[in-house]
Design a protein around this motif. Structure first.
Motif, PDB file in Angstrom:
ATOM      1  N   GLN A 164     -14.603  -9.992  -7.224  1.00  0.00           N
ATOM      2  CA  GLN A 164     -13.318 -10.715  -7.161  1.00  0.00           C
ATOM      3  C   GLN A 164     -12.180  -9.767  -6.817  1.00  0.00           C
ATOM      4  OE1 GLN A 164     -12.481 -12.047 -11.231  1.00  0.00           O
ATOM      5  NE2 GLN A 164     -14.207 -13.519 -11.315  1.00  0.00           N
ATOM      6  N   PRO A 165     -12.079  -9.779  -5.271  1.00  0.00           N
ATOM      7  CA  PRO A 165     -11.234  -8.638  -4.665  1.00  0.00           C
ATOM      8  C   PRO A 165      -9.828  -9.176  -5.252  1.00  0.00           C
ATOM      9  CG  PRO A 165     -12.004 -10.345  -3.081  1.00  0.00           C
ATOM     10  CD  PRO A 165     -12.682 -10.506  -4.478  1.00  0.00           C
ATOM     11  N   GLY A 166      -8.785  -8.233  -5.155  1.00  0.00           N
ATOM     12  CA  GLY A 166      -7.287  -8.372  -5.499  1.00  0.00           C
ATOM     13  C   GLY A 166      -6.664  -9.143  -4.635  1.00  0.00           C
ATOM     14  N   LEU A 167      -5.418  -9.600  -5.205  1.00  0.00           N
ATOM     15  CA  LEU A 167      -4.572 -10.434  -4.104  1.00  0.00           C
ATOM     16  C   LEU A 167      -4.426  -9.753  -2.696  1.00  0.00           C
ATOM     17  CD1 LEU A 167      -2.743 -12.865  -3.774  1.00  0.00           C
ATOM     18  CD2 LEU A 167      -0.860 -11.617  -4.671  1.00  0.00           C
ATOM     19  N   TRP A 168      -3.892  -8.529  -2.846  1.00  0.00           N
ATOM     20  CA  TRP A 168      -3.772  -7.736  -1.552  1.00  0.00           C
ATOM     21  C   TRP A 168      -4.823  -7.799  -0.621  1.00  0.00           C
ATOM     22  CZ3 TRP A 168       0.394  -6.898   1.181  1.00  0.00           C
ATOM     23  CH2 TRP A 168       0.157  -5.892   2.166  1.00  0.00           C
ATOM     24  N   ALA A 169      -6.143  -7.751  -1.139  1.00  0.00           N
ATOM     25  CA  ALA A 169      -7.245  -7.717  -0.337  1.00  0.00           C
ATOM     26  C   ALA A 169      -7.579  -9.151   0.257  1.00  0.00           C
ATOM     27  CB  ALA A 169      -8.461  -7.101  -1.236  1.00  0.00           C
ATOM     28  N   ARG A 170      -7.321 -10.107  -0.735  1.00  0.00           N
ATOM     29  CA  ARG A 170      -7.434 -11.647   0.034  1.00  0.00           C
ATOM     30  C   ARG A 170      -6.598 -11.910   1.034  1.00  0.00           C
ATOM     31  NH1 ARG A 170      -8.271 -12.597  -5.405  1.00  0.00           N
ATOM     32  NH2 ARG A 170      -6.039 -13.556  -5.590  1.00  0.00           N
ATOM     33  N   LEU A 217      -5.084  -9.637   3.047  1.00  0.00           N
ATOM     34  CA  LEU A 217      -5.785  -8.878   4.230  1.00  0.00           C
ATOM     35  C   LEU A 217      -6.884  -9.586   5.121  1.00  0.00           C
ATOM     36  CD1 LEU A 217      -5.281  -5.274   3.162  1.00  0.00           C
ATOM     37  CD2 LEU A 217      -3.978  -6.185   4.965  1.00  0.00           C
ATOM     38  N   LYS A 218      -7.572 -10.103   4.190  1.00  0.00           N
ATOM     39  CA  LYS A 218      -8.671 -10.824   4.523  1.00  0.00           C
ATOM     40  C   LYS A 218      -8.711 -11.873   5.283  1.00  0.00           C
ATOM     41  CE  LYS A 218     -13.186 -12.735   3.087  1.00  0.00           C
ATOM     42  NZ  LYS A 218     -14.159 -13.105   2.007  1.00  0.00           N
ATOM     43  N   HIS A 219      -7.533 -12.731   4.953  1.00  0.00           N
ATOM     44  CA  HIS A 219      -7.317 -13.931   5.681  1.00  0.00           C
ATOM     45  C   HIS A 219      -5.792 -13.828   6.388  1.00  0.00           C
ATOM     46  CE1 HIS A 219     -10.397 -16.155   3.447  1.00  0.00           C
ATOM     47  NE2 HIS A 219     -10.173 -15.379   2.308  1.00  0.00           N
ATOM     48  N   ARG A 220      -5.639 -12.678   6.804  1.00  0.00           N
ATOM     49  CA  ARG A 220      -4.246 -12.264   7.263  1.00  0.00           C
ATOM     50  C   ARG A 220      -4.076 -13.167   8.646  1.00  0.00           C
ATOM     51  NH1 ARG A 220      -7.263  -7.934   8.126  1.00  0.00           N
ATOM     52  NH2 ARG A 220      -8.036  -7.271  10.103  1.00  0.00           N
ATOM     53  N   THR A 221      -4.954 -13.501   9.488  1.00  0.00           N
ATOM     54  CA  THR A 221      -4.902 -14.330  10.575  1.00  0.00           C
ATOM     55  C   THR A 221      -4.344 -15.789  10.230  1.00  0.00           C
ATOM     56  OG1 THR A 221      -6.567 -13.079  11.796  1.00  0.00           O
ATOM     57  CG2 THR A 221      -5.850 -15.290  12.766  1.00  0.00           C
ATOM     58  N   SER A 222      -5.097 -16.393   9.103  1.00  0.00           N
ATOM     59  CA  SER A 222      -4.566 -17.710   8.763  1.00  0.00           C
ATOM     60  C   SER A 222      -3.371 -17.611   8.313  1.00  0.00           C
ATOM     61  CB  SER A 222      -5.573 -18.189   7.753  1.00  0.00           C
ATOM     62  OG  SER A 222      -6.880 -18.261   8.135  1.00  0.00           O
ATOM     63  N   ILE A 223      -2.713 -16.756   7.367  1.00  0.00           N
ATOM     64  CA  ILE A 223      -1.767 -16.672   6.696  1.00  0.00           C
ATOM     65  C   ILE A 223      -0.543 -16.361   8.046  1.00  0.00           C
ATOM     66  CG2 ILE A 223      -0.039 -15.199   5.541  1.00  0.00           C
ATOM     67  CD1 ILE A 223      -2.392 -14.582   3.630  1.00  0.00           C
ATOM     68  N   LEU A 224      -0.692 -15.763   9.206  1.00  0.00           N
ATOM     69  CA  LEU A 224       0.108 -15.602  10.071  1.00  0.00           C
ATOM     70  C   LEU A 224       0.400 -17.043  10.836  1.00  0.00           C
ATOM     71  CD1 LEU A 224       1.765 -13.637  11.999  1.00  0.00           C
ATOM     72  CD2 LEU A 224      -0.438 -13.397  13.303  1.00  0.00           C
ATOM     73  N   PHE A 225      -0.667 -17.916  10.874  1.00  0.00           N
ATOM     74  CA  PHE A 225      -0.498 -19.148  11.597  1.00  0.00           C
ATOM     75  C   PHE A 225       0.403 -20.030  10.707  1.00  0.00           C
ATOM     76  CE2 PHE A 225      -3.886 -17.893  14.430  1.00  0.00           C
ATOM     77  CZ  PHE A 225      -3.455 -18.387  15.602  1.00  0.00           C
TER      78      PHE A 225
END
Length: 316
Positions: free
Chosen positions: A19-25, A27-35
């Motif tokens: 269960q990675p932390g919020l910041w890790a998640r 960073l992992k989905h940064r491209t989707s969040i950027l869109f």
């Protein structure tokens, strides 16, 4: 050999890997969040901030000319205890929503279902015919209905009814308290084939034919059985979307009411919550009181939408 020897890593470390932390998640989905960032930014500026601003303003007396003055819950107290017109507006709005909401919703779905069953080359024509009233200006449509329900003998409805002997003299459809709201409901139903109708049609035309073939194998024999057991479960997201749009449009009606029945209408028979809000915001410029009306309307919408989500939303 014990478990510690087989697995030397601590249990907390293993859990952290799973269960990675919020910041890790993030960073992992940064491209989707950027869109998604432009939408979230616009949603924050034009929806979230205005809601909180209205909630704060509703606790003040603000007439535009003077700085806001804190009054606490005085606006809400006056709204529910002293403002009889607002209570009448709530009754009119709920009456309008009870009739136009379910009827418009069912009409949109049934017509979309019927159109989805006709050949592809004819669908565009029928879709355009039913969708045109919704994209036409409500004010322009109301002008046509004003001619139909004109209170003199030149109004088409009066002319037809007098010609067949149903009326002896012209009826004041848009001035009589007993007929103002029925006429408003009728016009609203005529223009109710909007975005929800298109969403239903899109969902129905995209149901996989394999589901119907499987239904025939499983014993489905009639079209109503197909509709109940296959079609409705397949278009549940579109049903939810259409229900939310129907609730919002039913509670926000004011332009049709003001155009047909006037402002104010006879004995406030066509007065709605949005009409009351318009009165205090843009006629009297009592923005604090208008903000309180907006907050009540917002909470009413949220409550009804929550109910719809519980009925049509996914349980998982």
């Amino acid at each position: 050999m014990n478990d510690a020897t087989l697995n030397p890593r601590p249990a907390k470390a293993i859990k952290a890997d799973k269960q990675p932390g919020l910041w890790a998640r993030l960073l992992k989905h940064r491209t989707s969040i950027l869109f998604l960032a432009p939408f979230f930014l616009l949603f924050l500026i034009f929806t979230v901030i205005p809601v909180f601003t209205a909630a704060g303003m509703s606790l003040t007396y603000y007439n535009i000319l003077e700085p806001p003055r804190w009054v606490g819950l005085e606006n809400y107290k006056q709204l529910f205890l002293d403002d009889d017109i607002f209570l009448k507006a709530i009754g009119n709005t709920l009456t309008f929503a009870v009739f136009t909401g379910p009827l418009g919703y069912c009409m949109s779905f049934i017509l979309a279902w019927l159109i989805s069953n006709i050949p592809q080359k004819y669908r565009f024509f029928f879709t355009l015919c039913f969708y045109t009233p919704a994209i036409t200006s409500s004010v322009a449509m109301s002008v046509v209905w004003l001619y139909l329900f004109s209170g003199d003998r030149y109004g088409l409805v009066n002319h037809w009814l007098m010609k067949i002997g149903a009326l002896d003299e012209p009826w004041l459809w848009l001035q009589d308290v007993s007929t103002i709201m029925p006429v408003i409901i009728l016009v609203a139903l005529w223009t109710s084939m909007g975005t929800g109708f298109l969403a239903f049609l899109a969902g129905l035309t995209n149901v996989s034919p394999e589901l119907y073939e499987a239904g025939v194998i499983d014993g489905v024999r009639y079209r109503w059985q197909e509709l109940w057991y296959i079609t409705l479960p397949s278009v549940k997201p579109q049903l939810l979307f259409g229900a939310v749009l129907t609730i919002v449009s039913s509670l926000q009606v004011y332009d049709i009411s003001m155009t047909l029945a006037g402002f104010p209408s006879t004995l406030y028979a066509g007065h709605t919550i949005m009409t009351h809000l318009y009165d205090y915001a843009f006629v009297r410029f009592e923005m604090g009181y208008a903000a309180a009306i907006a907050v009540v309307l917002f909470l009413l919408m949220v409550g009804l939408n929550r109910l719809i989500f519980n009925i049509l939303g996914e349980r998982d």
